[in-house]
Design a protein around this motif. Structure first.
Motif, PDB file in Angstrom:
ATOM      1  N   VAL A  80       5.884  -8.457   3.153  1.00  0.00           N
ATOM      2  CA  VAL A  80       5.455  -7.619   4.275  1.00  0.00           C
ATOM      3  C   VAL A  80       4.025  -7.122   4.056  1.00  0.00           C
ATOM      4  CG1 VAL A  80       5.835  -5.403   5.449  1.00  0.00           C
ATOM      5  CG2 VAL A  80       7.771  -6.897   4.914  1.00  0.00           C
ATOM      6  N   SER A  81       3.257  -7.179   5.135  1.00  0.00           N
ATOM      7  CA  SER A  81       1.946  -6.531   5.227  1.00  0.00           C
ATOM      8  C   SER A  81       2.082  -5.342   6.172  1.00  0.00           C
ATOM      9  CB  SER A  81       0.918  -7.526   5.780  1.00  0.00           C
ATOM     10  OG  SER A  81      -0.264  -6.871   6.192  1.00  0.00           O
ATOM     11  N   ILE A  82       1.398  -4.257   5.865  1.00  0.00           N
ATOM     12  CA  ILE A  82       1.391  -3.109   6.768  1.00  0.00           C
ATOM     13  C   ILE A  82       0.047  -3.055   7.474  1.00  0.00           C
ATOM     14  CG2 ILE A  82       0.736  -1.506   4.898  1.00  0.00           C
ATOM     15  CD1 ILE A  82       2.920  -0.704   8.008  1.00  0.00           C
ATOM     16  N   ASP A  83       0.092  -3.084   8.785  1.00  0.00           N
ATOM     17  CA  ASP A  83      -1.102  -3.071   9.643  1.00  0.00           C
ATOM     18  C   ASP A  83      -1.339  -1.629  10.080  1.00  0.00           C
ATOM     19  OD1 ASP A  83      -3.026  -3.369  11.586  1.00  0.00           O
ATOM     20  OD2 ASP A  83      -1.837  -4.668  12.889  1.00  0.00           O
ATOM     21  N   THR A  84      -2.245  -0.936   9.393  1.00  0.00           N
ATOM     22  CA  THR A  84      -2.450   0.483   9.677  1.00  0.00           C
ATOM     23  C   THR A  84      -3.837   0.916   9.228  1.00  0.00           C
ATOM     24  OG1 THR A  84      -1.560   2.721   9.373  1.00  0.00           O
ATOM     25  CG2 THR A  84      -1.518   1.263   7.458  1.00  0.00           C
ATOM     26  N   ARG A  85      -4.310   2.024   9.843  1.00  0.00           N
ATOM     27  CA  ARG A  85      -5.564   2.673   9.424  1.00  0.00           C
ATOM     28  C   ARG A  85      -5.296   3.949   8.635  1.00  0.00           C
ATOM     29  NH1 ARG A  85      -8.736   3.652  14.922  1.00  0.00           N
ATOM     30  NH2 ARG A  85      -6.644   4.273  15.621  1.00  0.00           N
ATOM     31  N   LYS A  86      -4.044   4.331   8.482  1.00  0.00           N
ATOM     32  CA  LYS A  86      -3.694   5.637   7.916  1.00  0.00           C
ATOM     33  C   LYS A  86      -3.212   5.497   6.468  1.00  0.00           C
ATOM     34  CE  LYS A  86      -2.311   7.655  12.363  1.00  0.00           C
ATOM     35  NZ  LYS A  86      -2.299   6.448  13.214  1.00  0.00           N
ATOM     36  N   ALA A  87      -3.792   6.303   5.572  1.00  0.00           N
ATOM     37  CA  ALA A  87      -3.450   6.231   4.159  1.00  0.00           C
ATOM     38  C   ALA A  87      -1.977   6.559   3.906  1.00  0.00           C
ATOM     39  CB  ALA A  87      -4.343   7.180   3.365  1.00  0.00           C
ATOM     40  N   ARG A  88      -1.434   7.531   4.626  1.00  0.00           N
ATOM     41  CA  ARG A  88      -0.025   7.902   4.408  1.00  0.00           C
ATOM     42  C   ARG A  88       0.905   6.751   4.796  1.00  0.00           C
ATOM     43  NH1 ARG A  88       3.118  12.619   5.295  1.00  0.00           N
ATOM     44  NH2 ARG A  88       5.290  12.078   4.832  1.00  0.00           N
ATOM     45  N   VAL A  89       0.597   6.073   5.873  1.00  0.00           N
ATOM     46  CA  VAL A  89       1.426   4.923   6.268  1.00  0.00           C
ATOM     47  C   VAL A  89       1.310   3.815   5.226  1.00  0.00           C
ATOM     48  CG1 VAL A  89       1.875   3.208   8.056  1.00  0.00           C
ATOM     49  CG2 VAL A  89       1.177   5.532   8.703  1.00  0.00           C
ATOM     50  N   MET A  90       0.092   3.568   4.757  1.00  0.00           N
ATOM     51  CA  MET A  90      -0.092   2.584   3.686  1.00  0.00           C
ATOM     52  C   MET A  90       0.766   2.943   2.479  1.00  0.00           C
ATOM     53  SD  MET A  90      -4.248   2.214   3.637  1.00  0.00           S
ATOM     54  CE  MET A  90      -5.167   2.018   5.172  1.00  0.00           C
ATOM     55  N   ALA A  91       0.659   4.195   2.035  1.00  0.00           N
ATOM     56  CA  ALA A  91       1.341   4.621   0.821  1.00  0.00           C
ATOM     57  C   ALA A  91       2.853   4.467   0.949  1.00  0.00           C
ATOM     58  CB  ALA A  91       0.975   6.068   0.499  1.00  0.00           C
ATOM     59  N   GLU A  92       3.408   4.880   2.084  1.00  0.00           N
ATOM     60  CA  GLU A  92       4.863   4.806   2.229  1.00  0.00           C
ATOM     61  C   GLU A  92       5.337   3.363   2.356  1.00  0.00           C
ATOM     62  OE1 GLU A  92       7.004   7.551   4.524  1.00  0.00           O
ATOM     63  OE2 GLU A  92       5.641   9.236   4.123  1.00  0.00           O
ATOM     64  N   ALA A  93       4.564   2.537   3.059  1.00  0.00           N
ATOM     65  CA  ALA A  93       4.944   1.129   3.171  1.00  0.00           C
ATOM     66  C   ALA A  93       4.848   0.421   1.822  1.00  0.00           C
ATOM     67  CB  ALA A  93       4.069   0.435   4.209  1.00  0.00           C
ATOM     68  N   LEU A  94       3.794   0.717   1.064  1.00  0.00           N
ATOM     69  CA  LEU A  94       3.655   0.112  -0.261  1.00  0.00           C
ATOM     70  C   LEU A  94       4.783   0.568  -1.184  1.00  0.00           C
ATOM     71  CD1 LEU A  94      -0.210   0.478  -0.618  1.00  0.00           C
ATOM     72  CD2 LEU A  94       1.052  -1.679  -0.416  1.00  0.00           C
ATOM     73  N   ALA A  95       5.141   1.835  -1.116  1.00  0.00           N
ATOM     74  CA  ALA A  95       6.241   2.341  -1.935  1.00  0.00           C
ATOM     75  C   ALA A  95       7.555   1.656  -1.570  1.00  0.00           C
ATOM     76  CB  ALA A  95       6.368   3.855  -1.778  1.00  0.00           C
ATOM     77  N   ALA A  96       7.695   1.262  -0.301  1.00  0.00           N
ATOM     78  CA  ALA A  96       8.910   0.579   0.152  1.00  0.00           C
ATOM     79  C   ALA A  96       8.898  -0.911  -0.174  1.00  0.00           C
ATOM     80  CB  ALA A  96       9.076   0.773   1.654  1.00  0.00           C
ATOM     81  N   GLY A  97       7.758  -1.429  -0.677  1.00  0.00           N
ATOM     82  CA  GLY A  97       7.728  -2.818  -1.108  1.00  0.00           C
ATOM     83  C   GLY A  97       6.765  -3.730  -0.387  1.00  0.00           C
ATOM     84  N   ALA A  98       5.972  -3.198   0.565  1.00  0.00           N
ATOM     85  CA  ALA A  98       4.934  -4.017   1.191  1.00  0.00           C
ATOM     86  C   ALA A  98       3.939  -4.466   0.122  1.00  0.00           C
ATOM     87  CB  ALA A  98       4.217  -3.246   2.290  1.00  0.00           C
ATOM     88  N   THR A  99       3.378  -5.663   0.301  1.00  0.00           N
ATOM     89  CA  THR A  99       2.480  -6.215  -0.714  1.00  0.00           C
ATOM     90  C   THR A  99       1.065  -6.448  -0.187  1.00  0.00           C
ATOM     91  OG1 THR A  99       3.179  -8.462  -0.157  1.00  0.00           O
ATOM     92  CG2 THR A  99       4.368  -7.344  -1.943  1.00  0.00           C
ATOM     93  N   MET A 100       0.818  -6.095   1.064  1.00  0.00           N
ATOM     94  CA  MET A 100      -0.509  -6.258   1.652  1.00  0.00           C
ATOM     95  C   MET A 100      -0.776  -5.106   2.600  1.00  0.00           C
ATOM     96  SD  MET A 100      -1.996  -9.481   3.943  1.00  0.00           S
ATOM     97  CE  MET A 100      -2.261 -10.597   2.560  1.00  0.00           C
TER      98      MET A 100
END
Length: 260
Positions: A80-100
């Motif tokens: 999964v890649s997370i398409d976002t401009r927001k650091a909090r969304v990035m952080a939570e998606a990465l913590a959930a296992g997103a890799t991009m």
């Protein structure tokens, strides 16, 4: 080598092509699974439209839209890649296992984004955009679009490296349609290797196809496939597409006809 396919999975009511398609998180997860089964190397989940004129989405709403989808895909083994401009969304998606992380602002929109990216092991897509989604298509202007986009991307790569992100985790995106006229987009497409590498091309169903052919947004598959094949010929590392199965088929046939 053929470009890797990034499948576009928008969980928004207002994206330019597929807004509102997935009414529930479960439907979006199923759509992402179909993309992976069709050959997508990664599924790009986004909860905030960045089409021309789009308004920002509040943080809580964006998290509500994307996190169940990210979690649902990751637990089924889908990259999964997370398409976002927001650091909090990035952080939570990465913590959930997103890799991009795929950020249309190239980590400039949120002052915390560089630190979040640096603390992760994720691949980071840095995209060029002139202006913001609300304003970018009002009056795009460049003296030399290829040189200016290259300079911006070089600058963002340098900023990321200075923040502690290894350069081999950074991908460049020229931002087709993001603050560009048809002529600007064509100049970039004709000169993709001049923009550095590795490169991601996201041009699926975009307005330039309509301007060149008259096709409406729901009739742009042939033009999207032509752009994916062009990306392959130009050596792009990734193509970001809505129509995964069709793009996989087109690229495989193209590769068979162009060995080596």
């Amino acid at each position: 080598m053929l470009p890797k396919i990034m499948g576009i999975l928008n969980v928004t009511p207002d994206s330019f092509s597929d807004g509102g398609r997935h009414a529930t998180a479960a439907e979006a997860v199923e759509a992402g699974l179909r993309m992976a089964e069709a050959g997508a190397a990664i599924v790009d989940v986004g909860g905030e439209s960045t089409r021309p004129g789009a308004a920002p989405v509040p943080l809580g709403e964006e998290l509500r839209r994307v996190m169940p989808v990210v979690e649902g895909l990751v637990c089924r083994g889908v990259p999964v890649s997370i398409d976002t401009r927001k650091a909090r969304v990035m952080a939570e998606a990465l913590a959930a296992g997103a890799t991009m992380v795929n950020d249309v602002s190239a980590l400039t929109h949120d002052p915390d984004s560089l630190a979040v990216a640096a603390a992760s092991s994720a691949t980071i897509v840095l995209m060029h955009m002139q202006g913001t989604p609300e304003t970018m298509q009002q009056a795009p202007d460049y003296a030399d679009v290829v040189a200016e986009v290259r300079a911006f991307l070089d600058g963002r790569v340098a900023a990321c490296v200075a923040a502690g992100i290894p350069e081999d985790r950074l991908v460049r995106d020229p931002g087709i349609g993001f603050g560009k006229t048809l002529e600007h987009n064509l100049a970039l497409l004709r000169n993709l290797p001049a923009l550095g590498s590795p490169l991601l091309l996201g041009a699926s169903r975009k307005a330039l196809i309509g301007r060149l052919t008259g096709a409406d947004v729901h009739s742009r598959l042939p033009g999207s496939l032509a752009l994916a094949l062009h990306a392959a010929r130009m050596g792009c590392a990734y193509v970001r597409v809505h129509d995964v199965a069709e793009t996989v088929q087109a690229l495989r046939v193209w590769a068979a006809c162009n060995p080596g």
